[in-house]
Design a protein around this motif. Sequence first.
Motif, PDB file in Angstrom:
ATOM      1  N   ILE A   4       3.871   5.771  20.216  1.00  0.00           N
ATOM      2  CA  ILE A   4       4.103   7.147  20.790  1.00  0.00           C
ATOM      3  C   ILE A   4       4.240   8.069  19.689  1.00  0.00           C
ATOM      4  O   ILE A   4       3.757   9.192  19.607  1.00  0.00           O
ATOM      5  CB  ILE A   4       5.746   6.939  21.267  1.00  0.00           C
ATOM      6  N   LEU A   5       5.200   7.608  18.227  1.00  0.00           N
ATOM      7  CA  LEU A   5       4.998   8.587  17.161  1.00  0.00           C
ATOM      8  C   LEU A   5       3.112   9.275  16.821  1.00  0.00           C
ATOM      9  O   LEU A   5       3.285   9.767  16.260  1.00  0.00           O
ATOM     10  CB  LEU A   5       5.581   7.675  15.814  1.00  0.00           C
ATOM     11  N   ALA A   6       2.614   7.900  16.639  1.00  0.00           N
ATOM     12  CA  ALA A   6       1.166   8.217  15.618  1.00  0.00           C
ATOM     13  C   ALA A   6       0.988   9.210  17.054  1.00  0.00           C
ATOM     14  O   ALA A   6       0.005  10.231  16.762  1.00  0.00           O
ATOM     15  CB  ALA A   6       0.505   6.676  15.811  1.00  0.00           C
ATOM     16  N   THR A   7       0.976   9.475  18.436  1.00  0.00           N
ATOM     17  CA  THR A   7       0.230  10.098  18.805  1.00  0.00           C
ATOM     18  C   THR A   7       0.807  11.731  19.082  1.00  0.00           C
ATOM     19  O   THR A   7      -0.082  12.577  19.080  1.00  0.00           O
ATOM     20  CB  THR A   7      -0.078   9.869  20.615  1.00  0.00           C
ATOM     21  N   ALA A   8       2.387  11.426  19.388  1.00  0.00           N
ATOM     22  CA  ALA A   8       2.765  12.677  18.898  1.00  0.00           C
ATOM     23  C   ALA A   8       2.483  13.323  17.796  1.00  0.00           C
ATOM     24  O   ALA A   8       2.049  14.138  17.956  1.00  0.00           O
ATOM     25  CB  ALA A   8       4.420  12.317  18.672  1.00  0.00           C
ATOM     26  N   GLY A   9       2.479  12.775  16.357  1.00  0.00           N
ATOM     27  CA  GLY A   9       2.052  13.366  15.171  1.00  0.00           C
ATOM     28  C   GLY A   9       0.661  13.949  15.540  1.00  0.00           C
ATOM     29  O   GLY A   9       0.199  14.885  14.959  1.00  0.00           O
ATOM     30  N   ILE A  10      -1.000  13.236  16.072  1.00  0.00           N
ATOM     31  CA  ILE A  10      -2.398  13.884  15.821  1.00  0.00           C
ATOM     32  C   ILE A  10      -1.623  15.292  17.406  1.00  0.00           C
ATOM     33  O   ILE A  10      -2.564  16.537  16.589  1.00  0.00           O
ATOM     34  CB  ILE A  10      -2.603  12.335  16.660  1.00  0.00           C
ATOM     35  N   VAL A  11      -0.829  14.841  17.947  1.00  0.00           N
ATOM     36  CA  VAL A  11      -0.885  16.147  18.807  1.00  0.00           C
ATOM     37  C   VAL A  11      -0.378  17.164  17.875  1.00  0.00           C
ATOM     38  O   VAL A  11      -0.745  17.934  17.676  1.00  0.00           O
ATOM     39  CB  VAL A  11      -0.083  16.004  19.920  1.00  0.00           C
ATOM     40  N   GLY A  12       0.646  17.497  17.052  1.00  0.00           N
ATOM     41  CA  GLY A  12       1.155  17.960  16.463  1.00  0.00           C
ATOM     42  C   GLY A  12       0.682  18.087  15.247  1.00  0.00           C
ATOM     43  O   GLY A  12       1.006  20.368  15.452  1.00  0.00           O
ATOM     44  N   LEU A  13       0.059  18.189  14.832  1.00  0.00           N
ATOM     45  CA  LEU A  13      -1.164  18.259  13.446  1.00  0.00           C
ATOM     46  C   LEU A  13      -2.168  19.148  14.354  1.00  0.00           C
ATOM     47  O   LEU A  13      -2.393  19.976  13.521  1.00  0.00           O
ATOM     48  CB  LEU A  13      -1.426  17.344  12.924  1.00  0.00           C
ATOM     49  N   PHE A  14      -2.763  18.818  15.549  1.00  0.00           N
ATOM     50  CA  PHE A  14      -3.483  19.682  15.857  1.00  0.00           C
ATOM     51  C   PHE A  14      -2.796  20.634  16.348  1.00  0.00           C
ATOM     52  O   PHE A  14      -3.456  22.078  16.203  1.00  0.00           O
ATOM     53  CB  PHE A  14      -4.146  18.804  17.520  1.00  0.00           C
ATOM     54  N   VAL A  15      -1.803  20.969  17.348  1.00  0.00           N
ATOM     55  CA  VAL A  15      -1.239  22.526  17.504  1.00  0.00           C
ATOM     56  C   VAL A  15      -0.868  23.568  16.166  1.00  0.00           C
ATOM     57  O   VAL A  15      -1.173  23.997  16.095  1.00  0.00           O
ATOM     58  CB  VAL A  15       0.307  22.414  18.150  1.00  0.00           C
ATOM     59  N   PHE A  16      -0.490  22.092  15.063  1.00  0.00           N
ATOM     60  CA  PHE A  16      -0.082  23.210  13.776  1.00  0.00           C
ATOM     61  C   PHE A  16      -1.362  23.729  12.868  1.00  0.00           C
ATOM     62  O   PHE A  16      -1.468  25.235  12.642  1.00  0.00           O
ATOM     63  CB  PHE A  16       0.621  22.138  12.911  1.00  0.00           C
ATOM     64  N   GLY A  17      -3.110  22.895  13.373  1.00  0.00           N
ATOM     65  CA  GLY A  17      -4.219  23.615  12.838  1.00  0.00           C
ATOM     66  C   GLY A  17      -4.018  24.818  13.731  1.00  0.00           C
ATOM     67  O   GLY A  17      -4.960  25.012  12.972  1.00  0.00           O
ATOM     68  N   LEU A  18      -4.112  24.924  14.904  1.00  0.00           N
ATOM     69  CA  LEU A  18      -3.959  25.721  15.737  1.00  0.00           C
ATOM     70  C   LEU A  18      -3.405  27.189  15.329  1.00  0.00           C
ATOM     71  O   LEU A  18      -3.794  27.992  15.303  1.00  0.00           O
ATOM     72  CB  LEU A  18      -4.335  25.347  17.219  1.00  0.00           C
ATOM     73  N   VAL A  19      -2.052  27.020  14.924  1.00  0.00           N
ATOM     74  CA  VAL A  19      -1.659  28.076  14.934  1.00  0.00           C
ATOM     75  C   VAL A  19      -1.792  28.634  13.494  1.00  0.00           C
ATOM     76  O   VAL A  19      -1.936  29.707  13.102  1.00  0.00           O
ATOM     77  CB  VAL A  19       0.035  27.788  14.930  1.00  0.00           C
ATOM     78  N   TRP A  20      -1.809  27.543  12.716  1.00  0.00           N
ATOM     79  CA  TRP A  20      -2.050  27.928  11.519  1.00  0.00           C
ATOM     80  C   TRP A  20      -3.807  28.948  11.397  1.00  0.00           C
ATOM     81  O   TRP A  20      -3.812  29.617  10.070  1.00  0.00           O
ATOM     82  CB  TRP A  20      -2.133  26.497   9.769  1.00  0.00           C
ATOM     83  N   LEU A  21      -4.240  28.049  11.427  1.00  0.00           N
ATOM     84  CA  LEU A  21      -5.900  29.130  11.603  1.00  0.00           C
ATOM     85  C   LEU A  21      -5.523  30.782  12.015  1.00  0.00           C
ATOM     86  O   LEU A  21      -6.952  30.593  12.872  1.00  0.00           O
ATOM     87  CB  LEU A  21      -7.245  27.773  11.924  1.00  0.00           C
ATOM     88  N   GLY A  22      -5.054  30.505  12.857  1.00  0.00           N
ATOM     89  CA  GLY A  22      -4.841  31.981  13.548  1.00  0.00           C
ATOM     90  C   GLY A  22      -5.243  31.980  14.877  1.00  0.00           C
ATOM     91  O   GLY A  22      -6.207  32.790  15.851  1.00  0.00           O
ATOM     92  N   PHE A  23      -5.606  30.694  16.351  1.00  0.00           N
ATOM     93  CA  PHE A  23      -6.238  30.893  16.929  1.00  0.00           C
ATOM     94  C   PHE A  23      -5.415  31.777  18.018  1.00  0.00           C
ATOM     95  O   PHE A  23      -4.004  31.818  18.375  1.00  0.00           O
ATOM     96  CB  PHE A  23      -6.068  29.334  17.820  1.00  0.00           C
ATOM     97  N   SER A  24      -6.203  32.126  18.931  1.00  0.00           N
ATOM     98  CA  SER A  24      -5.827  33.105  19.881  1.00  0.00           C
ATOM     99  C   SER A  24      -6.280  32.808  21.273  1.00  0.00           C
ATOM    100  O   SER A  24      -7.870  33.328  20.998  1.00  0.00           O
ATOM    101  CB  SER A  24      -5.536  34.674  19.143  1.00  0.00           C
TER     102      SER A  24
END
Length: 284
Positions: free
Chosen positions: A33-53
């Motif tokens: 569960i932690l690994a899955t949450a970490g991957i999802v969180g990293l994906f969301v962070f990447g979208l926000v950091w790179l300015g996904f709109s």
Amino acid sequence: MRLQNIDGPERERILASYPKVFAPDYGRRAATILATAGIVGLFVFGLVWLGFSPSALLRGVSRLGIILQAMFPPTAGQQLPVYITALGQTLSIAFLGTMLAAALAFPLAFFAAKNVAGMWVVRFLTKRSFDVMRGIDTLIWALIFINVVGLGPFSGILAVAMSDLGSFGKLFSEAIETASRKQVEGVLSTGASKVQEVRFAIIPQVLPIFLSQVLYYFESNVRSATVIGIVGAGGIGLYLSNEISQQSWDHVSFIILMILGTVAAIDFVSARVRRSIIGMPVRA
């Protein structure tokens, strides 16, 4: 038979006899569960950091629809002879770059193969050199050689050759290392030298593999030669870039269709040549 298919006292007996085997592994579940949450969180962070709109994406899709409409019908106008010449130049860049890389990698690969080169220092330096060359993208090599030899197809040939030299060196050396020892022992039993061992026992085994890999890379390099043409390394890519900048979308679609048709034809021919080289039946 699974435990779920066993009912009654037998099931209870098995559970009582092996409690640790059938006990829930909460630690493993928590780690998953932690690994899955970490991957999802990293994906969301990447979208926000790179300015996904999402709004920008929707506007882009509507703009893309307008561009696609402007691409039809594809036409070359008065530029057809120029496009054909440039496409031939792209094929020449891919072919000459691939052949140059293969010619250089063929002897160098033996210095990286463990069963041929005895000194580990030689193998280490050769392999690391291959890693450096293939670690730099063809586009980067094109930008480098444009500043070295100037604009034009010559820089494109050198860029393709330098990038493929590292890839061919790695693939060729690995093929040499997997060569069968039976042929080698047979040649050595006649009192052959090291050079004769390579010539008569190893090369006949690996040469079909080499040729198959060269054909595959030639097909791939047609696309690479198109891309590096955009930065000034010659070929059809330069005209494609110019037409896009001028928003001549009907010309752009014609050039794209030319490239796709050429790549499909090369893939059709090279696939059959590769199969004939390695002894596989040719399929329709």
